[in-house]
Design an enzyme around this catalytic site. Structure first.
Site, PDB file in Angstrom:
ATOM      1  N   VAL A  17       0.857  -1.178   0.000  1.00 15.50           N
ATOM      2  CA  VAL A  17       0.000   0.000   0.000  1.00 15.50           C
ATOM      3  C   VAL A  17       0.900   1.237   0.000  1.00 15.50           C
ATOM      4  O   VAL A  17       1.847   1.318   0.774  1.00 15.50           O
ATOM      5  CB  VAL A  17      -0.927   0.005   1.237  1.00 15.50           C
ATOM      6  CG1 VAL A  17      -1.734   1.288   1.306  1.00 15.50           C
ATOM      7  CG2 VAL A  17      -1.844  -1.217   1.208  1.00 15.50           C
ATOM      8  N   LYS A  18       0.592   2.185  -0.884  1.00 15.81           N
ATOM      9  CA  LYS A  18       1.379   3.414  -0.988  1.00 15.81           C
ATOM     10  C   LYS A  18       0.696   4.515  -0.199  1.00 15.81           C
ATOM     11  O   LYS A  18      -0.506   4.752  -0.377  1.00 15.81           O
ATOM     12  CB  LYS A  18       1.521   3.824  -2.460  1.00 15.81           C
ATOM     13  CG  LYS A  18       2.469   4.980  -2.690  1.00 15.81           C
ATOM     14  CD  LYS A  18       2.496   5.391  -4.151  1.00 15.81           C
ATOM     15  CE  LYS A  18       3.577   4.660  -4.881  1.00 15.81           C
ATOM     16  NZ  LYS A  18       3.803   5.224  -6.230  1.00 15.81           N
ATOM     17  N   VAL A  19       1.477   5.167   0.682  1.00 16.92           N
ATOM     18  CA  VAL A  19       0.950   6.283   1.472  1.00 16.92           C
ATOM     19  C   VAL A  19       1.905   7.469   1.332  1.00 16.92           C
ATOM     20  O   VAL A  19       3.101   7.291   1.130  1.00 16.92           O
ATOM     21  CB  VAL A  19       0.766   5.917   2.964  1.00 16.92           C
ATOM     22  CG1 VAL A  19      -0.213   4.759   3.132  1.00 16.92           C
ATOM     23  CG2 VAL A  19       2.086   5.607   3.642  1.00 16.92           C
TER      24      VAL A  19
END
Length: 154
Positions: A17-19
């Site tokens: 997941v990219k944050v």
């Protein structure tokens, strides 16, 4: 971010997941990494930001080296500084060189300690290009033709 992550993490176990590198992004990173989800913290522009991401449990940090260069700072210096910090504290976060603009970025990122680079297709196609390779290949093909040998794809 957590609601969207919940949707994506159900797809497969190897989803990262990219944050963004913001306070909320770091909070999400910590919660996700504690739950066993890989997290890519993006929009990194300083070694201290990268350190904060590693402390939050990031699997990957994505320093944008091209954008750092664009504002007159040293993108490769950023990679080197992050590598030193990560090695000093034995952080397991991998350095993903992002915003790669040319072949020299790929080379220098590898020399500076990046674990991974995201490479645009136009740069990727140039990775094997070199004038001496082209010259040698042309000579090889010419010699093969003189010998009556056909080379597929040449």
């Amino acid at each position: 971010m957590m609601k969207e992550a919940a949707v994506f993490t159900k797809i497969a176990k190897n989803i990262a997941v990219k944050v963004p590198l913001t306070w909320d992004g770091l909070k999400a990173c910590k919660a996700l990494s504690d739950a066993g989800t890989m997290v890519n913290v993006t929009l990194c522009f300083s070694p201290v930001q990268a350190m904060m991401a590693a402390k939050a449990g990031a699997s990957f940090i994505s320093p944008f080296i091209g954008r750092v260069d664009d504002i007159g700072e040293d993108g490769m210096g950023l990679i080197r500084d992050i590598r030193i910090i990560y090695d000093n504290y034995n952080f397991k976060t991998e350095i993903l060189a992002a915003s790669v603009r040319h072949v020299f970025h790929v080379r220098d990122a590898a020399l500076s300690g990046a674990d991974v680079s995201t490479i645009p297709s136009d740069v990727f196609k140039k990775l094997l290009s070199h004038p001496l390779t082209d010259k040698g290949l042309a000579a090889f093909i010419a010699d093969a033709k003189k010998a009556g040998v056909t080379i597929k794809g040449a």
